[in-house]
Design a protein around this motif. Structure first.
Motif, mmCIF file in Angstrom:
data_model
loop_
_atom_site.group_PDB
_atom_site.id
_atom_site.type_symbol
_atom_site.label_atom_id
_atom_site.label_comp_id
_atom_site.label_asym_id
_atom_site.label_seq_id
_atom_site.Cartn_x
_atom_site.Cartn_y
_atom_site.Cartn_z
ATOM 1 N N ASN A 178 38.085 44.798 41.301
ATOM 2 C CA ASN A 178 36.721 44.283 41.459
ATOM 3 C C ASN A 178 35.970 44.261 40.136
ATOM 4 O O ASN A 178 35.179 43.343 39.879
ATOM 5 N N LEU A 220 37.146 41.164 38.514
ATOM 6 C CA LEU A 220 36.546 39.983 39.132
ATOM 7 C C LEU A 220 35.112 39.781 38.632
ATOM 8 O O LEU A 220 34.713 38.651 38.292
ATOM 9 N N LEU A 271 35.723 41.637 45.658
ATOM 10 C CA LEU A 271 36.362 41.670 46.965
ATOM 11 C C LEU A 271 35.565 42.610 47.857
ATOM 12 O O LEU A 271 35.289 43.751 47.482
ATOM 13 N N TYR A 321 41.652 40.851 53.837
ATOM 14 C CA TYR A 321 41.980 39.761 52.926
ATOM 15 C C TYR A 321 43.483 39.498 52.960
ATOM 16 O O TYR A 321 44.289 40.388 53.217
ATOM 17 N N ALA A 328 46.694 37.987 50.570
ATOM 18 C CA ALA A 328 46.966 38.048 49.128
ATOM 19 C C ALA A 328 48.199 37.236 48.772
ATOM 20 O O ALA A 328 49.183 37.228 49.515
ATOM 21 N N LEU A 344 42.886 36.746 48.139
ATOM 22 C CA LEU A 344 43.031 37.259 46.778
ATOM 23 C C LEU A 344 44.259 36.644 46.122
ATOM 24 O O LEU A 344 45.378 36.791 46.615
ATOM 25 N N ALA A 365 46.197 37.041 42.755
ATOM 26 C CA ALA A 365 46.223 37.990 41.642
ATOM 27 C C ALA A 365 47.549 37.908 40.908
ATOM 28 O O ALA A 365 48.600 37.701 41.515
ATOM 29 N N LYS A 388 39.274 34.831 45.710
ATOM 30 C CA LYS A 388 39.180 35.680 44.520
ATOM 31 C C LYS A 388 40.411 35.452 43.651
ATOM 32 O O LYS A 388 41.529 35.816 44.040
ATOM 33 N N ALA A 415 46.932 45.655 45.372
ATOM 34 C CA ALA A 415 46.515 44.344 45.883
ATOM 35 C C ALA A 415 47.333 43.953 47.104
ATOM 36 O O ALA A 415 46.785 43.498 48.121
ATOM 37 N N SER A 463 46.378 44.346 51.616
ATOM 38 C CA SER A 463 46.189 43.044 52.263
ATOM 39 C C SER A 463 46.529 43.089 53.753
ATOM 40 O O SER A 463 47.270 43.953 54.215
#
Length: 399
Positions: free
Chosen positions: A186, A189, A197, A203, A205, A244, A246, A279, A293, A297
Motif C-alpha cells: 500500500n 501504491l 488496497l 481482492y 490478484a 491487484l 503486482a 491496483k 499479495a 487474495s
C-alpha cells in the motif's frame, strides 16, 4: 528457483555454480523485443533482427567469455539458460570439447510461426538454432509444441519451471508478517499516486511481470465485466472485490516500465468507473511481498496470451489458491479445469469474468477448489528440479 537449486546442490556436495552475464541494456533491448516477444508471437508486425543487432550480440558474447572461461574449463555439464547466452555455446565447444551442454528454453516458442517460411520468427530462430544446435540436449518446458521441428527428437528433454516451498515466495507468513507486507504494498501504491488496497475488502490478484504476453488487457476487461454485473445486481461498490496486478521488474526486461504505464492508462481508458479499484504496482525486489499479495487474495488469475510454464500458478497452488488461467502453453498442464481452477481461451474476458464472479459469490465452490489445490502435490519444486538435472547429467531423461 536458481538460488534454491544451488543451495540444495551444495548440501548434496554437488559442485555447482551459477554465473550471471555482464549487463548491457542495448543487448536487452534486442533480446526482449526481438527474441522473447518475436518467438512468443507478441512483437509488432515488421519486427526484425538486423545485422547491427547480430553484431552487437556477437560483441557482447565475446566480452563475457573471459570471466566465464575458468568455469567453462572445469565443468563437465554446462547449462545455457535460455536464448541470451546461446552465442557462448561455440566458445564452450572450443574451450572444453568434452563438456555436455544443455540449452534450457524457458519461453512459449510459437513453433507454428517458426514453421512459416520467410516469417520473422523463422529468421530469428535460424539465428539462435545456429548456436543451440551444438548443445547436447535441448531442454524445453513440457509442451511438445514448444520444440521447433529442427530439434532432433533424441536431443529433446522436458522439464517445468520450478519454485521452492521454503523460500520467501512461498513460506507461510504469520498474520503480522502478512499485514506488514501488504502495508508495504500500500505504501508503494500511494507513492505511485494510487489509492491503497482496502484490506477490509476481498481482492483478486495476478502476480506477473508487466509484459505484452501476460494478458493484461484481458485482466482489465474481465474485471470491468465483473463490476458491471455486480452493479446490475445492486452490489455496493464498497462490497465489490478489487484487483491487484503486482510484479517485480528484471534487469533484462526493458519493457517493464513501458507496460506498467500502459496498464494504468488502459485501466482508465477501458474501465474508468472502476479504475481506482484496479491496483497496478511494481514492487521492489521482495519475495515476501509477492508471497503476501497472492496469499491474501480471494483467488488468482494468469490470463496470459502466451506462456511457458508459469511458476506463479505453482506458487498460487502452494498457498491453496484457485487460479483462473488461459489454456495456453504450460498453464493448461498446471490447472485441472473445474477442480483446482478454471481454464479459458486466451482473450476470453467474458469467461474470465464469469469465473471470477462465481469465485466471489459462491464460497462453497471456492473452498472446494481450494481443498483440491491443497490435496494436489506439485513436482514443480526444487527437489524434483535437482533430480531432473542430475538425471540429465548422467545421460538419462529428466522424468
Amino acid at each position: 528457483m536458481r538460488h534454491a537449486l544451488i543451495r540444495l546442490f551444495r548440501l548434496l556436495k554437488v559442485p555447482a555454480r551459477w554465473h550471471v552475464l555482464k549487463p548491457d541494456e542495448a543487448v536487452y533491448e534486442i533480446t526482449k523485443r526481438k527474441f522473447h516477444n518475436l518467438l512468443q508471437g507478441a512483437a509488432p508486425s515488421g519486427t526484425e533482427l538486423s545485422e547491427s543487432d547480430r553484431s552487437r550480440l556477437a560483441a557482447w558474447w565475446l566480452v563475457n567469455v573471459p570471466h566465464l572461461e575458468k568455469s567453462f574449463r572445469w565443468a563437465t555439464e554446462i547449462v545455457i539458460d535460455d536464448y541470451q547466452p546461446s552465442g557462448l555455446i561455440p566458445f564452450i565447444r572450443a574451450i572444453n570439447p568434452s563438456a555436455r551442454i544443455f540449452y534450457r528454453s524457458h519461453i512459449h516458442i510459437r513453433s507454428e510461426l517458426i514453421a512459416q517460411p520467410g516469417s520473422s520468427q523463422r529468421r530469428v530462430w535460424d539465428f539462435l538454432w545456429g548456436f543451440a544446435s551444438y548443445a547436447t540436449r535441448f531442454v524445453s518446458h513440457p509442451v511438445k509444441a514448444f520444440v521447433p521441428a529442427e530439434v532432433p527428437a533424441r536431443q529433446v528433454a522436458y522439464a517445468p519451471a520450478t519454485t521452492d516451498p521454503l523460500d520467501g515466495l512461498n513460506k507461510p507468513l504469520s498474520a503480522p508478517q502478512q499485514r506488514y507486507h501488504l502495508d508495504r504494498i500500500n505504501d508503494r501504491l500511494k507513492s505511485l499516486g494510487q489509492t491503497p488496497l482496502d484490506l477490509s475488502r476481498p481482492y483478486f490478484a495476478q502476480v506477473a511481470r508487466f509484459d505484452p504476453s501476460k494478458g493484461i488487457a484481458t485482466v482489465i476487461e474481465s474485471y470491468r465485466l465483473l463490476r458491471l454485473r455486480l452493479r446490475r445486481e445492486g452490489v455496493a461498490d464498497e462490497r465489490a472485490p478489487q484487483f491487484l496486478l503486482a510484479g517485480h521488474g528484471a534487469i533484462d526486461d526493458i519493457q517493464g516500465e513501458e507496460m506498467f504505464r500502459w496498464t494504468r492508462e488502459e485501466a482508465q481508458r477501458r474501465a474508468p468507473d472502476f479504475a481506482a479499484d484496479i491496483k497496478a504496482v511494481t514492487l521492489p525486489h521482495s519475495d515476501q511481498a509477492l508471497n503476501a499479495a497472492l496469499a491474501g487474495s480471494l483467488a488468482a488469475t494468469q490470463l496470459s496470451d502466451a506462456e511457458g510454464f508459469e511458476v506463479k500458478v505453482t506458487e498460487a497452488g502452494l498457498k491453496g489458491k484457485a487460479v483462473v488461467g488461459t489454456r495456453v502453453g504450460g498453464i493448461a498442464l498446471q490447472i485441472q479445469d473445474g477442480k483446482t481452477g478454471h481454464l479459458i481461451a486466451a482473450g476470453d474476458a467474458a469467461a474470465a469474468a464469469a469465473h471470477l464472479y462465481r469465485l466471489w459469490a459462491d464460497a462453497g465452490h471456492r473452498r472446494r477448489l481450494e481443498r483440491n489445490v491443497r490435496a494436489r502435490r506439485s513436482t514443480a519444486i526444487t527437489v524434483y528440479n535437482a533430480l531432473r538435472w542430475l538425471r540429465l547429467a548422467r545421460g538419462a531423461d529428466p522424468d
